[in-house]
Design an enzyme around this catalytic site. Structure first.
Site, PDB file in Angstrom:
ATOM      1  N   SER A 145      54.583  65.016 -17.258  1.00 17.79           N
ATOM      2  CA  SER A 145      53.892  64.100 -18.155  1.00 17.79           C
ATOM      3  C   SER A 145      53.296  64.874 -19.320  1.00 17.79           C
ATOM      4  O   SER A 145      52.973  66.055 -19.195  1.00 17.79           O
ATOM      5  CB  SER A 145      52.770  63.366 -17.413  1.00 17.79           C
ATOM      6  OG  SER A 145      52.063  62.515 -18.291  1.00 17.79           O
ATOM      7  N   ASN A 146      53.138  64.188 -20.446  1.00 18.47           N
ATOM      8  CA  ASN A 146      52.368  64.716 -21.569  1.00 18.47           C
ATOM      9  C   ASN A 146      51.182  63.802 -21.875  1.00 18.47           C
ATOM     10  O   ASN A 146      50.490  63.982 -22.878  1.00 18.47           O
ATOM     11  CB  ASN A 146      53.245  64.849 -22.824  1.00 18.47           C
ATOM     12  CG  ASN A 146      54.074  66.126 -22.797  1.00 18.47           C
ATOM     13  OD1 ASN A 146      53.581  67.176 -22.385  1.00 18.47           O
ATOM     14  ND2 ASN A 146      55.316  66.024 -23.206  1.00 18.47           N
TER      15      ASN A 146
ATOM     16  N   HIS B   4      45.395  62.078 -20.569  1.00 23.15           N
ATOM     17  CA  HIS B   4      44.490  61.484 -19.581  1.00 23.15           C
ATOM     18  C   HIS B   4      45.016  61.718 -18.162  1.00 23.15           C
ATOM     19  O   HIS B   4      44.287  62.128 -17.263  1.00 23.15           O
ATOM     20  CB  HIS B   4      44.348  59.977 -19.831  1.00 23.15           C
ATOM     21  CG  HIS B   4      43.800  59.631 -21.175  1.00 23.15           C
ATOM     22  ND1 HIS B   4      42.480  59.795 -21.519  1.00 23.15           N
ATOM     23  CD2 HIS B   4      44.406  59.116 -22.271  1.00 23.15           C
ATOM     24  CE1 HIS B   4      42.282  59.398 -22.764  1.00 23.15           C
ATOM     25  NE2 HIS B   4      43.436  58.978 -23.239  1.00 23.15           N
TER      26      HIS B   4
ATOM     27  N   GLU C  28      64.591  58.872 -18.715  1.00 23.72           N
ATOM     28  CA  GLU C  28      64.648  57.411 -18.631  1.00 23.72           C
ATOM     29  C   GLU C  28      64.215  56.959 -17.245  1.00 23.72           C
ATOM     30  O   GLU C  28      64.796  57.348 -16.235  1.00 23.72           O
ATOM     31  CB  GLU C  28      66.062  56.909 -18.917  1.00 23.72           C
ATOM     32  CG  GLU C  28      66.147  55.389 -18.961  1.00 23.72           C
ATOM     33  CD  GLU C  28      67.548  54.866 -19.212  1.00 23.72           C
ATOM     34  OE1 GLU C  28      67.709  53.635 -19.237  1.00 23.72           O
ATOM     35  OE2 GLU C  28      68.468  55.679 -19.372  1.00 23.72           O
TER      36      GLU C  28
ATOM     37  N   ASP D  17      54.401  57.488 -11.018  1.00 21.57           N
ATOM     38  CA  ASP D  17      54.609  56.255 -11.766  1.00 21.57           C
ATOM     39  C   ASP D  17      53.513  55.315 -11.309  1.00 21.57           C
ATOM     40  O   ASP D  17      53.289  55.141 -10.102  1.00 21.57           O
ATOM     41  CB  ASP D  17      55.994  55.661 -11.518  1.00 21.57           C
ATOM     42  CG  ASP D  17      56.326  54.587 -12.551  1.00 21.57           C
ATOM     43  OD1 ASP D  17      55.959  54.764 -13.732  1.00 21.57           O
ATOM     44  OD2 ASP D  17      56.930  53.568 -12.184  1.00 21.57           O
TER      45      ASP D  17
ATOM     46  N   PHE E 152      41.900  54.570 -20.034  1.00 20.15           N
ATOM     47  CA  PHE E 152      43.025  54.246 -20.915  1.00 20.15           C
ATOM     48  C   PHE E 152      43.809  53.105 -20.296  1.00 20.15           C
ATOM     49  O   PHE E 152      43.526  52.662 -19.185  1.00 20.15           O
ATOM     50  CB  PHE E 152      43.928  55.472 -21.122  1.00 20.15           C
ATOM     51  CG  PHE E 152      44.542  56.022 -19.844  1.00 20.15           C
ATOM     52  CD1 PHE E 152      45.851  55.736 -19.509  1.00 20.15           C
ATOM     53  CD2 PHE E 152      43.799  56.821 -18.990  1.00 20.15           C
ATOM     54  CE1 PHE E 152      46.420  56.242 -18.340  1.00 20.15           C
ATOM     55  CE2 PHE E 152      44.355  57.342 -17.821  1.00 20.15           C
ATOM     56  CZ  PHE E 152      45.671  57.044 -17.503  1.00 20.15           C
TER      57      PHE E 152
ATOM     58  N   HIS F  21      43.523  54.638  -7.885  1.00 19.64           N
ATOM     59  CA  HIS F  21      44.833  54.636  -7.250  1.00 19.64           C
ATOM     60  C   HIS F  21      45.483  55.999  -7.354  1.00 19.64           C
ATOM     61  O   HIS F  21      46.067  56.496  -6.388  1.00 19.64           O
ATOM     62  CB  HIS F  21      45.725  53.566  -7.894  1.00 19.64           C
ATOM     63  CG  HIS F  21      45.721  53.586  -9.400  1.00 19.64           C
ATOM     64  ND1 HIS F  21      44.571  53.478 -10.139  1.00 19.64           N
ATOM     65  CD2 HIS F  21      46.726  53.708 -10.308  1.00 19.64           C
ATOM     66  CE1 HIS F  21      44.859  53.519 -11.429  1.00 19.64           C
ATOM     67  NE2 HIS F  21      46.158  53.673 -11.561  1.00 19.64           N
ATOM     68  N   ARG F  22      45.377  56.646  -8.530  1.00 22.00           N
ATOM     69  CA  ARG F  22      45.971  57.971  -8.692  1.00 22.00           C
ATOM     70  C   ARG F  22      45.229  58.996  -7.832  1.00 22.00           C
ATOM     71  O   ARG F  22      45.833  59.860  -7.212  1.00 22.00           O
ATOM     72  CB  ARG F  22      45.975  58.395 -10.161  1.00 22.00           C
ATOM     73  CG  ARG F  22      46.785  59.675 -10.394  1.00 22.00           C
ATOM     74  CD  ARG F  22      46.964  59.984 -11.871  1.00 22.00           C
ATOM     75  NE  ARG F  22      47.804  58.972 -12.512  1.00 22.00           N
ATOM     76  CZ  ARG F  22      47.379  58.085 -13.407  1.00 22.00           C
ATOM     77  NH1 ARG F  22      46.119  58.078 -13.783  1.00 22.00           N
ATOM     78  NH2 ARG F  22      48.199  57.214 -13.935  1.00 22.00           N
TER      79      ARG F  22
END
Length: 199
Positions: free
Chosen positions: A10-11, A14, A43, A72, A155, A183-184
């Site tokens: 990821s970039n 946050h 993708e 995700d 965010f 959740h994360r």
């Protein structure tokens, strides 16, 4: 499983900060795609959060030969039959436009009473190693969708997601408060427990 170096697929600053904060001390070196010098778009064409997380992680492992963690995440709204789900980031048709996504969600829920505005945030995490090891973890938190944005932290859908029991949106919580219940955060703790259990 002790990991010397791992890449976060990821970039999103946050998200990267959140993952680094929770896994701090568990891995010696944790790099975002940018920090690892990787510039590629993967993708996400899976139909579940788990599939999308795996697709991202596997692509980076194949590219770098290093272990990768990918997640995700999305919002599932009861009144919308689980939408936006895996399409949460591009709900309005424009990927990552938080304002438009929130506007669309509020528009679709206009007139829906509080008791029917239930929702859950979901995160699925995939950790993939060059040896072919795959570890999946998942975290969820229930809440209610507010009728307007409240709070300035966080965010995405955070200003619309009222946490049950706290009577605050995610956007009203500090990053530490959010990480402890999100959740994360729950998915990463699930991942840590799995890593510890396999040594």
């Amino acid at each position: 499983m002790k990991l010397e170096k791992i890449i976060i697929a990821s970039n999103n600053k946050h998200k990267v900060d959140e993952i680094k904060d929770i896994l701090k001390g568990f891995c010696n070196e944790i790099l975002s795609l940018k920090e690892a010098g990787i510039n590629c778009e993967v993708e996400e064409n899976g139909t579940t959060f788990e599939e999308n997380a795996y697709i991202k992680a596997k692509a980076i492992v194949d590219l770098t030969g290093l272990p990768c963690i990918a997640d995700d995440s999305g919002l599932e709204v009861d009144a919308l039959n689980g939408a936006p789900g895996v399409y949460s980031a591009r709900f309005s048709g424009e990927h990552g436009n938080y304002k438009k996504n929130n506007e669309k969600l509020l528009s679709l829920l206009k007139g829906v009473p509080r008791e029917k505005r239930g929702a859950r945030f979901v995160t699925a995490i995939a950790l993939v190693t060059p040896d072919g090891d795959k570890i999946f973890a998942r975290g969820e938190i229930r809440g209610i969708i507010t009728e307007e944005e409240v709070g300035s932290n966080g965010f995405g859908y955070d200003p619309l997601f009222l946490v049950l029991g706290l009577n605050k949106t995610f956007a009203q919580l500090s990053s530490q408060e959010k990480n402890s219940i999100s959740h994360r955060g729950r998915a990463l703790n699930d991942l840590k427990e799995k890593l510890v259990s396999i040594g």
